[in-house]
Design a protein around this motif. Structure first.
Motif, PDB file in Angstrom:
ATOM      1  N   LEU A  32       0.814  -1.210   0.000  1.00  0.00           N
ATOM      2  CA  LEU A  32       0.000   0.000   0.000  1.00  0.00           C
ATOM      3  C   LEU A  32       0.848   1.261   0.000  1.00  0.00           C
ATOM      4  N   GLY A  33       1.979   1.197   0.677  1.00  0.00           N
ATOM      5  CA  GLY A  33       2.861   2.356   0.758  1.00  0.00           C
ATOM      6  C   GLY A  33       4.112   2.014   1.537  1.00  0.00           C
ATOM      7  N   VAL A  34       5.072   2.925   1.513  1.00  0.00           N
ATOM      8  CA  VAL A  34       6.313   2.726   2.254  1.00  0.00           C
ATOM      9  C   VAL A  34       6.605   3.973   3.082  1.00  0.00           C
ATOM     10  N   ASP A  35       7.237   3.756   4.203  1.00  0.00           N
ATOM     11  CA  ASP A  35       7.714   4.838   5.057  1.00  0.00           C
ATOM     12  C   ASP A  35       9.225   4.673   5.128  1.00  0.00           C
ATOM     13  N   LYS A  36       9.927   5.396   4.262  1.00  0.00           N
ATOM     14  CA  LYS A  36      11.387   5.228   4.186  1.00  0.00           C
ATOM     15  C   LYS A  36      12.069   5.680   5.466  1.00  0.00           C
ATOM     16  N   ALA A  37      11.524   6.656   6.145  1.00  0.00           N
ATOM     17  CA  ALA A  37      12.130   7.143   7.386  1.00  0.00           C
ATOM     18  C   ALA A  37      12.069   6.078   8.480  1.00  0.00           C
ATOM     19  N   ARG A  38      10.929   5.413   8.601  1.00  0.00           N
ATOM     20  CA  ARG A  38      10.770   4.370   9.628  1.00  0.00           C
ATOM     21  C   ARG A  38      11.177   2.994   9.125  1.00  0.00           C
ATOM     22  N   HIS A  75      -6.658 -10.317   7.138  1.00  0.00           N
ATOM     23  CA  HIS A  75      -7.714  -9.310   7.083  1.00  0.00           C
ATOM     24  C   HIS A  75      -7.295  -8.311   6.020  1.00  0.00           C
ATOM     25  N   SER A  76      -7.805  -8.474   4.802  1.00  0.00           N
ATOM     26  CA  SER A  76      -7.331  -7.659   3.689  1.00  0.00           C
ATOM     27  C   SER A  76      -7.587  -6.169   3.902  1.00  0.00           C
ATOM     28  N   GLY A  77      -8.551  -5.821   4.736  1.00  0.00           N
ATOM     29  CA  GLY A  77      -8.819  -4.419   4.999  1.00  0.00           C
ATOM     30  C   GLY A  77      -8.037  -3.856   6.168  1.00  0.00           C
ATOM     31  N   ARG A  78      -7.185  -4.653   6.762  1.00  0.00           N
ATOM     32  CA  ARG A  78      -6.422  -4.235   7.939  1.00  0.00           C
ATOM     33  C   ARG A  78      -4.935  -4.227   7.587  1.00  0.00           C
ATOM     34  N   ALA A 128       7.087  -1.002   5.285  1.00  0.00           N
ATOM     35  CA  ALA A 128       6.123  -0.968   4.189  1.00  0.00           C
ATOM     36  C   ALA A 128       4.775  -1.343   4.795  1.00  0.00           C
ATOM     37  N   GLN A 129       3.726  -0.692   4.344  1.00  0.00           N
ATOM     38  CA  GLN A 129       2.380  -1.023   4.781  1.00  0.00           C
ATOM     39  C   GLN A 129       1.771  -1.908   3.699  1.00  0.00           C
TER      40      GLN A 129
END
Length: 162
Positions: free
Chosen positions: A75-81, A92-95, A84-85
């Motif tokens: 879904l996305g990445v947080d390069k600082a932390r 749970h595909s919605g979680r 990856a989400q």
């Protein structure tokens, strides 16, 4: 991941299971104990009896967990932390769940910038209740979809094609 993709040798795992059952009294295989201590799976406290660590217990749990093939969407990445989400289809595909970014980059060969929106195939312990207990293994980029369309001619009742 270690438990599923690169497990301990069977003779060493036997010793780890013995420690988990409280059989910390010597004599246990000293070479196996040394491997377990080096890997962080066992410890030798001051009383000199070997005990299993939390990592050792997590390893044994992962060895016995049921794993299921699933699709994973980044879904996305947080390069600082350095996370990856992801959404995990068999869970749970919605979680959304957080996964180590370095792990996904290493196993897929993709950069942090390329990962968002990518669909992956993986195996997961989908029966885990807590997202922190989820472990993705055998993560791979699926082969490209063949865009060839296959049409089937349907003959209506009466035998006349339209």
């Amino acid at each position: 991941m270690r438990a599923t993709e690169c497990p301990l040798p069977p003779s060493v795992e036997v010793v780890l299971r013995a420690l988990a059952q409280g059989e910390g009294a010597e004599p246990l295989d000293l070479q196996a104990l040394a491997m377990l201590r080096l890997g962080g799976f066992a410890a030798e406290p001051a009383d000199e009896l070997h005990v299993i660590t939390d990592l050792g217990l997590a390893y044994l749990t992962a060895r016995s967990d049921q794993r299921f093939p699933t699709c994973v969407e980044v879904l996305g990445v947080d390069k600082a932390r350095r996370f990856a989400q992801v959404a995990i289809g068999a869970w749970h595909s919605g979680r959304p769940v957080l996964v180590l970014l370095e792990y996904l980059m290493r196993v897929t060969g993709l950069t942090a910038e390329e990962l968002p929106g990518v669909w992956l195939d993986a195996d997961v312990n989908a029966l885990a209740e807590d997202p922190d207990d989820l472990v993705l293994t055998q993560v791979r980029v699926p082969p490209p979809v063949d865009e060839t369309v296959c049409l089937r001619v349907i003959t209506p009742v009466g035998g006349v094609r339209s």
